[in-house]
Design an enzyme around this catalytic site. Structure first.
Site, short mmCIF file in Angstrom:
data_model
loop_
_atom_site.label_atom_id
_atom_site.label_comp_id
_atom_site.label_asym_id
_atom_site.label_seq_id
_atom_site.Cartn_x
_atom_site.Cartn_y
_atom_site.Cartn_z
N HIS A 1 32.20 51.77 38.19
CA HIS A 1 33.26 51.55 37.12
C HIS A 1 32.36 50.61 36.03
O HIS A 1 33.36 50.24 35.15
CB HIS A 1 33.83 50.27 38.03
C1 UD1 Z 1 35.58 43.95 35.19
C2 UD1 Z 1 34.49 43.01 34.70
C3 UD1 Z 1 33.19 43.61 35.47
C4 UD1 Z 1 33.21 43.41 36.83
C5 UD1 Z 1 34.73 44.25 37.15
C6 UD1 Z 1 35.03 44.11 38.68
C7 UD1 Z 1 34.30 42.08 32.22
C8 UD1 Z 1 33.81 42.50 31.00
N1 UD1 Z 1 34.18 43.01 33.11
O1 UD1 Z 1 35.41 45.13 34.80
O2 UD1 Z 1 32.14 42.88 35.04
O3 UD1 Z 1 32.41 44.24 37.39
O4 UD1 Z 1 35.88 43.69 36.61
O5 UD1 Z 1 35.88 45.05 39.15
O6 UD1 Z 1 34.85 41.34 32.68
N2 UD1 Z 1 42.70 48.09 34.98
C9 UD1 Z 1 43.86 48.44 35.85
N3 UD1 Z 1 44.15 47.45 36.63
C10 UD1 Z 1 43.63 46.55 37.01
C11 UD1 Z 1 42.44 46.10 36.22
C12 UD1 Z 1 42.13 46.93 35.23
O7 UD1 Z 1 44.33 49.65 35.59
O8 UD1 Z 1 44.22 45.68 37.85
C13 UD1 Z 1 42.20 49.21 34.08
C14 UD1 Z 1 42.73 49.08 32.71
O9 UD1 Z 1 42.99 50.23 32.20
C15 UD1 Z 1 41.67 48.23 32.25
C16 UD1 Z 1 40.32 48.94 32.74
O10 UD1 Z 1 40.84 48.91 34.03
O11 UD1 Z 1 41.80 48.41 30.85
C17 UD1 Z 1 39.28 48.01 32.68
O12 UD1 Z 1 39.56 46.57 33.16
P1 UD1 Z 1 38.91 45.29 32.75
O13 UD1 Z 1 39.45 43.98 33.62
O14 UD1 Z 1 38.68 45.21 31.45
O15 UD1 Z 1 37.33 45.62 33.15
P2 UD1 Z 1 36.71 45.98 34.58
O16 UD1 Z 1 36.14 47.53 34.30
O17 UD1 Z 1 37.79 46.08 35.56
N1 UDP Z 2 35.82 46.47 46.89
C1 UDP Z 2 36.81 46.38 47.61
N2 UDP Z 2 37.56 47.73 47.52
C2 UDP Z 2 37.11 48.81 47.00
C3 UDP Z 2 35.76 48.72 46.20
C4 UDP Z 2 35.21 47.43 46.27
O1 UDP Z 2 37.51 45.61 48.42
O2 UDP Z 2 37.56 49.73 46.95
C5 UDP Z 2 34.91 45.06 47.04
C6 UDP Z 2 33.48 45.01 47.42
O3 UDP Z 2 33.53 44.83 49.03
C7 UDP Z 2 32.82 44.03 46.66
C8 UDP Z 2 33.78 43.91 45.48
O4 UDP Z 2 34.96 44.46 45.70
O5 UDP Z 2 32.84 42.71 47.34
C9 UDP Z 2 33.03 44.45 44.29
O6 UDP Z 2 33.53 44.28 43.34
P1 UDP Z 2 33.62 45.30 41.85
O7 UDP Z 2 32.52 46.63 42.18
O8 UDP Z 2 34.86 45.70 41.25
O9 UDP Z 2 32.70 44.54 40.95
P2 UDP Z 2 31.29 43.92 40.66
O10 UDP Z 2 30.86 43.33 41.84
O11 UDP Z 2 30.55 45.19 40.27
O12 UDP Z 2 31.56 42.69 39.63
#
Ligand code: UD1
Ligand code: UDP
Length: 441
Positions: free
Chosen positions: A269
């Protein structure tokens, strides 16, 4: 003493949950004390006799109950004379049911007092909107400390807003560095660390990173990572849950049952991997090759990645491959089982690199660097970048470690094949002990 816990995304909910469970327990303890006082009993002389704390210090087996603070920490807090209040503030950076609510339900977390409902947006817009909304809440609530966790935009917004208001900022998971400033997470970490008052570093290496940047040593505390607390506590719950399910009842229970498990688990992601066609298409090609030549792959797709795969017309390459199982993001309990029973994990996630290491499952990281080099040092993780030959070499090397299947790989301080560098699962308690004792002085 008023504590505010800020969270916004999936990993923040998971990694804050052990801290929240302790705080909830302190509240429960205080409720019980108040009720007993009203009923004419005074429990104040020995807090360990109250229900919420029973079995803890006086337990004959000396086994510590999950989520109950030790008497020592309660004494530091001076629970008889200090009113402890805590609130949860959610930015709602993540808001889809399977990125947000599912974790509150599964982890049995209380409702947030405030939901800022910020949602998605460009970095400036998202962070700025969070700051505007959060400031109003902090003016109203006047907490003594704001807890933030990790490296998301929620963390940056929280750290800037609170520190400018003179509110203490406690940064959980401080000091991680990828040394790659093109990543938004690296910028968020650096900025949050430099304006926080409590730097709760998971390892000595993280502490060293902070010292190298000139941060005052008195603010830094090495406490392990709360992901160990969360993993150990919830894997037990997840295993119980699966025992109570008929295997035919649930696709995941089938996949994640030890006897049938024969798959690699994939998550992806990071913006640097999903937001450029050439990069994403290269990764998808590698994944398809691995599925064709090595193993079935299970892929719970993050919403960001799903959106981009559709936009770049790459989704069908995965959907059309019989060896790739695409699923929606799953809850924490199911995901822990999927991880624990997989042969190998491929990921660009930070938390997943840690969990693989804790669970004793080999991991390949689809990035050019990691802010978790401890996992590479202990041998649980290899950084494979984007070249397919590197993936194959990494795969052969890490699977060549002869990691025979073991039904109970998860041990507190060391997995079977390597040491877990992130602590023994008592990180949340250490954090509260440190913050309570400093704030009381
Ligand atoms: C964010 C964090 C990243 C973290 C990740 C965990 C930042 C800059 N990035 O990335 O460090 O690893 O969360 O998962 O803060 N979206 C949905 N539903 C949701 C959330 C997001 O559909 O509930 C989609 C939207 O299209 C959105 C995109 O995902 O634009 C990205 O979401 P965003 O919160 O900006 O960043 P993440 O990629 O989730
Ligand atoms: N995770 C989850 N369901 C999923 C994928 C990840 O519960 O389908 C959990 C995973 O166990 C971990 C956390 O989400 O604790 C990691 O989140 P993510 O990879 O979104 O973010 P990051 O750690 O890279 O910031």
């Amino acid at each position: 003493l008023k504590i505010a816990v800020l969270l916004g995304t999936r990993p923040e909910i998971i990694k804050m949950s052990p801290i929240i469970r302790y705080l909830e327990n302190v509240n429960e303890l205080q409720r019980i004390k108040k009720l007993s006082k009203m009923a004419g009993y005074d429990l104040s002389s020995d807090s360990s006799k109250s229900n919420a704390n029973e079995n803890n210090e006086n337990n004959e087996n000396n086994e510590k109950k999950d989520n109950v603070l030790s008497k020592n920490t309660l004494d530091i807090l001076d629970i008889d004379n200090t009113r402890v209040e805590y609130i949860i503030i959610h930015t709602n950076q993540h808001y889809s049911q399977n990125m947000d609510k599912i974790f509150f339900d599964e982890l049995n977390l209380p409702k947030c007092k405030y939901n800022l409902k910020i949602g998605s947006g460009r970095h400036g817009e998202q962070t700025g909107n969070m700051m505007i909304a959060l400031e109003k809440v902090l003016v109203e609530e006047e907490p003594d400390v704001l807890f933030v966790q990790g490296d998301t935009n929620t963390v940056l917004a929280g750290a800037i807003t609170a520190s400018k208001m003179g509110i203490n900022v406690a940064h959980v998971e401080a000091g991680l560095r990828s040394f790659d400033r093109t990543m938004p997470e690296e910028l968020n970490r650096i900025m949050a660390d430099h304006i926080s008052d409590f730097l709760l570093a998971p390892t000595n290496l993280a502490k060293q990173n902070l010292l190298n940047e000139g941060i005052d040593e008195n603010k830094i505390f090495v406490v392990g990572n709360t992901i160990v607390d969360a993993t150990l506590q919830n894997l037990k719950i997840a295993k119980k849950k699966i025992e109570n399910l008929e295997s035919s009842e649930n696709m995941l229970s089938n996949l994640a049952s030890e006897k049938n498990a024969d798959y690699f688990l994939l998550t992806l992601h990071r913006a640097e991997n999903t937001d450029y066609f050439d990069r994403l298409s290269n990764i998808i090609e590698n994944i398809v090759n691995i599925a064709d030549n090595y193993s079935k792959i299970v892929f719970p797709i993050h919403p960001r990645t799903f959106k981009k795969l559709k936009e770049y017309d790459l989704l069908s390459k995965l959907e059309n491959n019989p060896n790739i199982q695409l699923i929606e993001p799953v809850g924490y309990l199911d995901f822990l089982l999927l991880e624990n029973n997989s042969k190998l994990i491929l990921t660009d996630s930070g938390g997943v690199q840690e969990e693989a290491c804790i669970l004793g499952v080999p991991c390949l990281t689809i990035r050019q660097n990691t802010e978790r080099p401890e996992t590479v040092d202990v041998g649980s993780n290899i950084i494979v970048g984007y070249d397919y030959d590197n993936w194959v070499n990494g795969l052969n090397k890490i699977l060549g470690l002869d990691l025979e299947k073991d039904t109970d790989r998860c041990t507190p301080c060391s997995a079977k094949k390597w040491d877990n560098p992130f602590g023994c699962g008592n990180s949340a308690e250490k954090i509260l002990e440190i913050v309570f004792s400093k704030l009381k002085n």
